[in-house]
Write an enzyme that holds these catalytic residues in place. Structure first.
Site: not given
Lengths: 404, 150
Positions: A115, A193, A196, A219, A358
């Site tokens: 991302h 990261d 998600q 999220k 993104c």
């Protein structure tokens, strides 16, 4: 079956099919109640007042950190810093650790599926200090190419940054394998990261053996504007502050200042205590469902959606087989632009994401300007897939008439 | 939210003429010896349009466009080239303003005969997220005209 009844926005809009949870999730009643309850019963500035109400606010904020640390398998809870979210967390690492540890000629490795939030901070850091940004390429089915990664790792590699789960493709990356490769060949720090991953599967930071791990609250059923950065205490201790101001200082002399201990050193200013309380309620909510049930629910939906989409002539699905994907399916339909698809689907109450997600470096490699993406969560069920498929067929029909 | 009214708006947006311009764009491609070429990108969707313009005194003598995008941006560019080719700059400026007003929701502008077949794009005003798509080529044209005037 799903947990839709727990989400007031979805209950209020029975015709709505929200399949854009990779962008942001809907919020359950327990989270909204927790935020309201904080403001109604404990609202004061944490860490400031000697009075009981401020202590109540401090306790609520600290309890939220403890709960999240347990949820994410972090034994050293004070090494979980609250931030505005993944983007701020990654910028914190790139700026604070990066600027004080990297020099010209050093190498930073990111992947082509990252991302922008885990790509641009490293790219800009590399530009500003004369380091080299190296990009790990992907396999044809949208996984990190481990051969490409191996070819990039050397003694100049100081940072390896990658996402746990791809937001654009849903690919679940093999963190353990990547970490072993990096540790075997470099002394680099590993920055993951988790934006998600945390909402969708069991994540235990202490078991991952990464150095920094970033995530977002919004999220994972939590409110917007709160998230976190987990890191190793020794690294945090060696880093300069990211922002300076109130709460993060120890002694402010006329000429110099000393820093407060973790986590405060990296939490300048009045914290988002209500956000932290809401996020903790979200973690408790997901724990009660069970993260293994969350992932199983999503994967069942994404498998069905992928199968039914693939049966439509003209559909291209991106990314690995659904067994190695979280609840995301990224696709295109013939020459129907994803934005047109999204507009037509919206007409039937189906909310999908259309665009580059993104992830422009990834889109270039897929040789598309955009894809359509449906992403599922605990409140989705088969009726959402039915609506999605119906909308895709309708789009095909609308555009089909114009075929020359 | 879904409703019969919304379905009608979708139908109006994706009418035959727009899809026809999307599938069979007019004046698409490069323009040899163009005086101005302006590239406009929509970072939201990665779409990119280039508008190539030749001038003859105070008129646009030829205009073509290239690039890729959604049906709205492509149809809008295609209709625009047909509409402005051979017209004086002052008239084009009027058309451009009226087109902009139309997609922003001005009903009178949507009935302005000077917009010709581009009136088919009036339905875009019901889709705020798509207004930018419809204006992409027109914004590029405006930049080209400004550059020409300088």
């Amino acid at each position: 079956m799903s947990w839709k009844a727990d989400f007031p926005l979805l209950v209020r809009n029975p015709g709505l099919h929200y399949v854009d949870s990779a962008a942001t999730s809907q919020k359950p009643t327990v989270v909204l109640d927790a935020i309201r309850n904080f403001y109604e019963t404990a609202n004061a500035n944490p860490h400031r007042g000697a009075y009981a109400l401020s202590v109540a606010a401090t306790d609520a904020y600290d309890d939220a950190r403890q709960l999240l640390a347990r949820f994410l398998g972090v034994a050293d809870a004070d090494a979980l810093i609250f931030t505005r979210g993944t983007t701020e967390s990654l910028n914190l690492v790139a700026t604070s650790w990066g600027r004080s540890n990297l020099a010209a000629g050093d190498e930073i490795v990111v992947t082509a599926m990252d991302h922008h939030a885990n790509f641009v901070p490293w790219q800009q850091l590399a530009i500003s200090i004369g380091a080299k940004l190296r990009i790990c390429e992907l396999t044809a089915d949208g996984r990190i190419d481990l051969h490409s990664l191996a070819s990039l790792l050397n003694r100049k590699t100081r940072v390896v940054a990658f996402n746990h789960v791809s937001n654009a493709l849903g690919t679940i990356n093999p963190v353990g394998e990547i970490v072993r490769m990096v540790r075997d060949h470099t002394a680099a720090i590993i920055v993951c990261d988790g934006a998600q991953a945390v909402p969708h599967m069991t994540v235990k930071f202490d078991d991952l053996d990464v150095d920094f791990y970033a995530f977002s609250g919004h999220k994972m059923c939590g409110p917007m504007g709160i998230g976190g950065l987990i890191g190793r205490r020794a690294l945090f201790d060696s880093m300069p502050p990211y922002q300076t101001g109130g709460d993060m200082v120890e002694f402010v002399h006329d000429d110099v200042t000393t820093w407060n201990a973790l986590p405060h050193k990296f939490e300048a200013g009045t914290p988002n205590a209500a956000g932290a309380v809401g996020l903790a309620a979200a973690a408790a909510y997901l724990s009660a469902i069970g993260m293994e049930n969350v992932l199983r629910h999503e994967q069942a939906l994404v498998a069905e959606a992928s199968e039914r989409l693939a049966a439509i002539e003209g559909i291209t699905i991106y990314g690995p087989s659904s067994a190695d994907r979280s609840g995301v399916v990224s696709f295109t339909l013939d020459d129907v632009h994803p934005h047109d698809l999204a507009t037509i689907l919206d007409g039937d109450g189906v909310c999908i994401r259309a665009g580059n997600h993104c992830a422009q470096p990834l889109m270039r490699r897929l040789d598309v300007s955009a894809t359509a993406r449906a992403s599922f969560y605990v409140y989705n069920d088969t009726s959402d897939i039915d609506a999605l498929i119906e909308g895709v067929l309708k789009s095909k029909e609308i555009f089909g008439h114009a075929v020359a | 939210m879904p409703s019969p009214e919304r379905s009608a708006q979708i139908g109006a947006l994706y009418q035959e003429m727009i899809l026809d311009h999307y599938r069979r764009p007019r004046n698409k491609g490069d323009l040899a010896n163009a005086e101005q070429t302006v590239v406009m990108k929509n970072p939201l969707c990665g779409d990119e349009i280039a508008v190539h313009v030749s001038f003859d005194g105070d008129t646009i003598s030829d205009v073509r466009f290239s690039g890729r995008g959604c049906s709205i941006s492509q149809a809008s560019a295609s209709m625009m080239t047909q509409l402005v080719k051979g017209k004086p700059l002052s008239e084009i400026e009027h058309i451009r303003t009226r087109f902009r007003e139309m997609v922003m929701g001005d009903q009178a502008a949507g009935e302005d005969a000077s917009l010709g077949s581009a009136r088919a794009l009036g339905g875009v005003s019901q889709f705020p997220a798509r207004v930018k798509c419809a204006l992409l080529a027109w914004n590029a044209l405006q930049t080209a005209m400004t550059a020409h005037a300088e």
